[in-house]
Write an enzyme that holds these catalytic residues in place. Sequence first.
Site, PDB file in Angstrom:
ATOM      1  N   ARG A 249      19.482  17.633  15.856  1.00 33.28           N
ATOM      2  CA  ARG A 249      20.534  18.722  15.572  1.00 33.28           C
ATOM      3  C   ARG A 249      21.711  18.372  16.387  1.00 33.28           C
ATOM      4  O   ARG A 249      21.729  17.916  17.505  1.00 33.28           O
ATOM      5  CB  ARG A 249      19.716  20.132  16.323  1.00 33.28           C
ATOM      6  CG  ARG A 249      18.738  20.492  15.433  1.00 33.28           C
ATOM      7  CD  ARG A 249      19.703  20.970  13.910  1.00 33.28           C
ATOM      8  NE  ARG A 249      18.636  21.864  13.314  1.00 33.28           N
ATOM      9  CZ  ARG A 249      18.017  21.322  12.227  1.00 33.28           C
ATOM     10  NH1 ARG A 249      18.081  20.099  11.775  1.00 33.28           N
ATOM     11  NH2 ARG A 249      17.193  22.096  11.308  1.00 33.28           N
TER      12      ARG A 249
ATOM     13  N   GLU B 126      29.493  22.096  11.269  1.00 36.25           N
ATOM     14  CA  GLU B 126      29.114  21.668  10.038  1.00 36.25           C
ATOM     15  C   GLU B 126      29.708  22.172   8.877  1.00 36.25           C
ATOM     16  O   GLU B 126      29.376  23.458   8.826  1.00 36.25           O
ATOM     17  CB  GLU B 126      27.614  21.408   9.761  1.00 36.25           C
ATOM     18  CG  GLU B 126      26.867  20.438  10.869  1.00 36.25           C
ATOM     19  CD  GLU B 126      25.596  20.117  10.516  1.00 36.25           C
ATOM     20  OE1 GLU B 126      25.064  20.575   9.518  1.00 36.25           O
ATOM     21  OE2 GLU B 126      24.729  19.326  11.240  1.00 36.25           O
TER      22      GLU B 126
ATOM     23  N   HIS C 256      24.476  15.284   7.138  1.00 35.10           N
ATOM     24  CA  HIS C 256      23.046  15.991   7.281  1.00 35.10           C
ATOM     25  C   HIS C 256      22.247  15.529   6.002  1.00 35.10           C
ATOM     26  O   HIS C 256      21.682  16.420   5.450  1.00 35.10           O
ATOM     27  CB  HIS C 256      23.262  17.406   7.523  1.00 35.10           C
ATOM     28  CG  HIS C 256      22.366  18.084   8.302  1.00 35.10           C
ATOM     29  ND1 HIS C 256      22.564  19.196   8.977  1.00 35.10           N
ATOM     30  CD2 HIS C 256      20.969  17.845   8.422  1.00 35.10           C
ATOM     31  CE1 HIS C 256      21.229  19.487   9.781  1.00 35.10           C
ATOM     32  NE2 HIS C 256      20.201  18.606   9.023  1.00 35.10           N
TER      33      HIS C 256
END
Length: 358
Positions: free
Chosen positions: A266, A295, A314
């Site tokens: 994370r 993000e 991701h």
Amino acid sequence: MRILAAGDHFVSPDLIRAALRRELSEDPPAGPAGAAQPQVTELVLPWPHEPFGPVGGVQEASGSEDRLIEALQGAAVCVTQMGPFTAKVFDARPELRMVAVCRGGPVNVDLAAATRHGVAVSFAPGRNAPAAAEFAVGLMLAALRRIPTADAELKQGRWRGDFYAYDECGGELDGATVGLVGYGAIGSRVARVLTAFGARVLTADPYADPDAVRADGVEPVELDELMRRSSVVSLHARLTPETHHLIDAERLALLPEGAVLVNSARGALLDHAPLPDLLKSGRLRALALDVYDVEPPPADWPLHDAPNVVTAPHLGGATRQTAHRAAAITAAEVGRFLRGRPLAHPANPEVTPTVPEA
């Protein structure tokens, strides 16, 4: 009884429907709720074609509350990965009895609201552990050996034979000391792979059983010691209020000269502000990121221009096997719910699941 398969373009409604069919046909629930196969309806949420984000107070959600409320009409159960299960949604659909979330944590569910309404929530721990572990090791290798840079240079017509020079070439995992911050389902898998490479593996995880860690051939240490001793550090901790910026400027300063840092867990575990200067000074030889503080990163993100940075959008859990595994784990939870059995992975265990009469 009606079940909503609120899938997306990764864990699709078709995958959820097929997993439910297998689960409920192999061992049909008894009683009124299991008298016939439940009716499964579908909703397709836009992720990953549109980024997830906060929706109505929950995190990492996709789609709108109103669209979800409309699709949930008459549903007692919903299987989803990204649906925004907010207080507004629970208030609007009192007939809902269970939400099965196809991910490692139900961050897209307001658990307090679910509990107030007596809605049982389950999740799917370990669904992406193999994929995420393999991806983390891939990031390590890419950063250590400058694979993306070499590929990009060759595609631009530049034969970078100078990367073989001693001052430019990378290092090996064999014989390296690698520190894993977190030793759960993913971190422990990474450790097994690294051990096979010949690395010496350390881990810092206050929740891991030290004897079990040692039995895996891994040395449990405190986090600061891990930072001082590791030439490669990889993050695998859960994000909680306590772990926010767990790796901050002070801990980054503990790294040995020329260390490699990997974060595929994370983004907020890591304080990104010191990273450009650490890369430019050489304290960090390379950085590999699959997750970010924002993000997607903005166009003026400082690390876009920093040296020796490997990035991915991701993708750590992005395998077809993960999607099938997520659907199967949540379908099994729905099966337990309909049979009146305890859930294997309850997110709010204080709620006693109640099966609809019909």
